[in-house]
Design a protein around this motif. Structure first.
Motif, PDB file in Angstrom:
ATOM      1  N   GLN A 254       0.839  -1.184   0.000  1.00 38.98           N
ATOM      2  CA  GLN A 254       0.000   0.000   0.000  1.00 38.98           C
ATOM      3  C   GLN A 254       0.879   1.240   0.000  1.00 38.98           C
ATOM      4  O   GLN A 254       1.916   1.276   0.657  1.00 38.98           O
ATOM      5  CB  GLN A 254      -0.898   0.010   1.226  1.00 38.98           C
ATOM      6  CG  GLN A 254      -1.914  -1.096   1.237  1.00 38.98           C
ATOM      7  CD  GLN A 254      -2.781  -1.052   2.475  1.00 38.98           C
ATOM      8  OE1 GLN A 254      -2.551  -0.279   3.381  1.00 38.98           O
ATOM      9  NE2 GLN A 254      -3.774  -1.897   2.508  1.00 38.98           N
ATOM     10  N   ILE A 255       0.478   2.241  -0.733  1.00 38.38           N
ATOM     11  CA  ILE A 255       1.222   3.486  -0.790  1.00 38.38           C
ATOM     12  C   ILE A 255       0.687   4.410   0.295  1.00 38.38           C
ATOM     13  O   ILE A 255      -0.510   4.686   0.352  1.00 38.38           O
ATOM     14  CB  ILE A 255       1.090   4.143  -2.171  1.00 38.38           C
ATOM     15  CG1 ILE A 255       1.654   3.220  -3.242  1.00 38.38           C
ATOM     16  CG2 ILE A 255       1.794   5.480  -2.197  1.00 38.38           C
ATOM     17  CD1 ILE A 255       1.453   3.717  -4.644  1.00 38.38           C
ATOM     18  N   THR A 256       1.579   4.867   1.146  1.00 41.23           N
ATOM     19  CA  THR A 256       1.178   5.780   2.212  1.00 41.23           C
ATOM     20  C   THR A 256       1.206   7.214   1.691  1.00 41.23           C
ATOM     21  O   THR A 256       1.705   7.503   0.600  1.00 41.23           O
ATOM     22  CB  THR A 256       2.126   5.656   3.412  1.00 41.23           C
ATOM     23  OG1 THR A 256       3.443   5.994   2.997  1.00 41.23           O
ATOM     24  CG2 THR A 256       2.105   4.239   3.974  1.00 41.23           C
ATOM     25  N   ARG A 257       0.684   8.112   2.498  1.00 37.00           N
ATOM     26  CA  ARG A 257       0.647   9.516   2.116  1.00 37.00           C
ATOM     27  C   ARG A 257       2.067  10.080   2.005  1.00 37.00           C
ATOM     28  O   ARG A 257       2.378  10.838   1.088  1.00 37.00           O
ATOM     29  CB  ARG A 257      -0.151  10.311   3.143  1.00 37.00           C
ATOM     30  CG  ARG A 257      -0.408  11.738   2.741  1.00 37.00           C
ATOM     31  CD  ARG A 257      -1.293  12.425   3.737  1.00 37.00           C
ATOM     32  NE  ARG A 257      -2.637  11.877   3.609  1.00 37.00           N
ATOM     33  CZ  ARG A 257      -3.598  12.056   4.492  1.00 37.00           C
ATOM     34  NH1 ARG A 257      -3.376  12.761   5.576  1.00 37.00           N
ATOM     35  NH2 ARG A 257      -4.788  11.536   4.312  1.00 37.00           N
ATOM     36  N   SER A 258       2.940   9.680   2.936  1.00 36.55           N
ATOM     37  CA  SER A 258       4.318  10.171   2.884  1.00 36.55           C
ATOM     38  C   SER A 258       5.074   9.557   1.695  1.00 36.55           C
ATOM     39  O   SER A 258       5.940  10.203   1.108  1.00 36.55           O
ATOM     40  CB  SER A 258       5.044   9.876   4.192  1.00 36.55           C
ATOM     41  OG  SER A 258       5.054   8.499   4.451  1.00 36.55           O
ATOM     42  N   GLY A 259       4.755   8.304   1.351  1.00 34.77           N
ATOM     43  CA  GLY A 259       5.369   7.691   0.181  1.00 34.77           C
ATOM     44  C   GLY A 259       4.950   8.384  -1.108  1.00 34.77           C
ATOM     45  O   GLY A 259       5.761   8.562  -2.017  1.00 34.77           O
TER      46      GLY A 259
END
Length: 77
Positions: A4-9
């Motif tokens: 999953q792609i996080t907001r920071s990523g």
């Protein structure tokens, strides 16, 4: 393997794209060096996360008899 792609990523990826565009637009060697460092950081973080999860094993001990729709406790071994 799903990730999953996080907001920071996502913010980091956008930063890489902006630095890449600025490097190609200005032809500044320092910007290319910064772009290379950012891409290396992204690559190394992906490899380290895969290596950390590669040898992960999980055992769950359940009671011998389990009735339908009844809660039971499981123990992590």
């Amino acid at each position: 393997m799903r990730q999953q792609i996080t907001r920071s990523g996502l913010l980091f990826t956008v930063t890489i794209a902006l630095v890449g565009l600025a490097a190609f637009a200005s032809a500044n060697n320092l910007m290319f060096l910064l772009l290379a460092a950012l891409l290396a950081t992204l690559l190394i973080s992906g490899l380290v996360s895969r290596l950390g999860l590669a040898g992960l094993e999980l055992d769950l001990a359940l009671p011998e008899q389990i009735a339908a729709r009844r809660r039971c406790r499981g123990n992590w071994c």
